[in-house]
Write an enzyme that holds these catalytic residues in place. Structure first.
Site, PDB file in Angstrom:
ATOM      1  N   SER A 176       0.837  -1.198   0.000  1.00  9.09           N
ATOM      2  CA  SER A 176       0.000   0.000   0.000  1.00  9.09           C
ATOM      3  C   SER A 176       0.876   1.254   0.000  1.00  9.09           C
ATOM      4  O   SER A 176       1.650   1.453  -0.939  1.00  9.09           O
ATOM      5  CB  SER A 176      -0.968  -0.044   1.176  1.00  9.09           C
ATOM      6  OG  SER A 176      -1.936   0.973   1.064  1.00  9.09           O
ATOM      7  N   GLN A 177       0.813   2.093   1.038  1.00 14.95           N
ATOM      8  CA  GLN A 177       1.724   3.233   1.078  1.00 14.95           C
ATOM      9  C   GLN A 177       3.171   2.761   0.970  1.00 14.95           C
ATOM     10  O   GLN A 177       4.004   3.377   0.296  1.00 14.95           O
ATOM     11  CB  GLN A 177       1.530   4.022   2.371  1.00 14.95           C
ATOM     12  CG  GLN A 177       2.518   5.169   2.555  1.00 14.95           C
ATOM     13  CD  GLN A 177       2.333   5.863   3.887  1.00 14.95           C
ATOM     14  OE1 GLN A 177       1.733   6.935   3.942  1.00 14.95           O
ATOM     15  NE2 GLN A 177       2.831   5.277   4.957  1.00 14.95           N
ATOM     16  N   HIS A 194      -8.125  -4.767  -0.757  1.00 19.39           N
ATOM     17  CA  HIS A 194      -6.822  -4.186  -0.439  1.00 19.39           C
ATOM     18  C   HIS A 194      -5.930  -5.136   0.362  1.00 19.39           C
ATOM     19  O   HIS A 194      -4.779  -4.809   0.639  1.00 19.39           O
ATOM     20  CB  HIS A 194      -7.010  -2.856   0.298  1.00 19.39           C
ATOM     21  CG  HIS A 194      -5.798  -1.983   0.273  1.00 19.39           C
ATOM     22  ND1 HIS A 194      -5.141  -1.657  -0.908  1.00 19.39           N
ATOM     23  CD2 HIS A 194      -5.100  -1.376   1.275  1.00 19.39           C
ATOM     24  CE1 HIS A 194      -4.099  -0.889  -0.632  1.00 19.39           C
ATOM     25  NE2 HIS A 194      -4.042  -0.711   0.680  1.00 19.39           N
TER      26      HIS A 194
END
Length: 318
Positions: free
Chosen positions: A184-185, A300
């Site tokens: 993700s980030q 996600h």
């Protein structure tokens, strides 16, 4: 969750409409040169965590503007001689937490440098690194912190930290090569560090990366963190173009073009947080050896342990 983005055949050829800023390379070269000019030697202190098969070291290195950034360095205790180092970046809202949160790479025989995330660590894992340079109005969160000018933008600072983490890893006396990874980030930071670090990075592993094709992302999902941007410009419509121009400087699409190392990227077709088209936008720009792991039924979570297993095998083959 359900399929909501472009169909798969279009994703495979999708290209972002985001324009790269004309001074993109100059902006990042000047930013990194300034950080290096203020850098001091990293401080490494071994700590007793009770993990008897591992050396665990508390690291403080110089990041953006020479500011101190914390990290964990975890490596097998019985490993002699050169070791590859995996620099790991953390997902949105999390900090470096405890060393025992990060055992995958040391179990696989790597040294693992886990970079703390400045200003974060209040959502799901604690952190230890402040962000001294917040600026201007923002929506709650980090995506719009300082977003009205690329020079004051939060992700300018965090990406600089990520590149400096790579340089810190390269300077370790036992480092044979350096890989970057994150989810993700953390995946977005891996793309950025991979693109800005050139030959210093031997492999890039980015799971469902954030900060890709940002102009599209903020218009097609209501999930945070991208929804932070929509909330900000809803209240500040006259500032929307300035904010969009700023995020162009940290878009993974532009960093991906500059990656020279082999890259492994994952995308999930039901991902409402980092929509698949935004991930494909970055992946499709990577010019060299690359592999995409696609999870058609995932959100996600992006493959979870399946992707972790593939990541280790990918790294082992480099």
């Amino acid at each position: 969750m359900a399929l909501f983005d472009l169909p798969l055949d279009r994703l495979r050829t999708y290209r972002s409409a985001s324009n790269e800023p004309g001074d993109f390379d100059e902006f990042w070269a000047a930013t990194l040169d300034e950080a290096r000019s203020r850098a001091t030697p990293a401080v490494l202190t071994e700590v007793d965590t009770g993990l008897r098969s591992l050396h665990t070291i508390d690291v403080t290195f110089s990041g953006y503007h020479g500011q101190p950034v914390k990290a964990w360095l975890i490596r097998p205790r019985d490993a002699d001689g050169p070791l590859p180092v995996v620099v790991e970046f953390i997902g949105y809202g999390g900090g470096r937490g405890f060393p025992h949160d990060f055992l995958l790479w040391s179990a696989a025989g790597y040294a693992n440098l886990v970079m703390d995330t400045r200003g974060q660590g209040g959502r799901w894992r604690a952190g230890d690194t402040p962000d001294p340079d917040g600026a201007g109005p923002q929506a709650p969160g980090f995506l719009t912190r300082g977003v009205l000018d690329p020079r004051t933008y939060y992700y300018r600072r965090l990406i600089t930290d990520a590149v400096r983490a790579v340089e810190t890893a390269r300077a370790l006396p036992f480092a044979s090569k350096v890989l970057v990874t994150g989810i993700s980030q953390g995946g977005g930071l891996a793309l950025a560090a991979g693109g800005l670090s050139g030959d210093a990075v031997s492999g890039v592993i980015a799971g469902v990366p954030f900060l890709c094709d940002i102009r599209r992302a903020v218009t097609i999902t209501d999930n945070d963190p991208y929804a932070e941007f929509a909330r900000f410009v809803r209240l500040n419509p006259a500032r929307a173009e300035a904010a969009l121009s700023t995020v162009d400087y940290v878009d993974g699409v532009h960093f991906a073009k500059r990656i020279t190392a082999p890259a492994l990227v994952s995308a999930a077709l039901m991902d409402l947080t980092c929509p698949p088209s935004t991930v494909f936008a970055a992946y499709n720009e990577i010019p060299g050896c690359k592999e995409l792991q696609l999870y058609e039924w995932d959100g996600h979570d992006g493959g979870q342990g399946h992707f972790a297993q593939r990541a280790v095998r990918f790294a082992n083959a480099l």
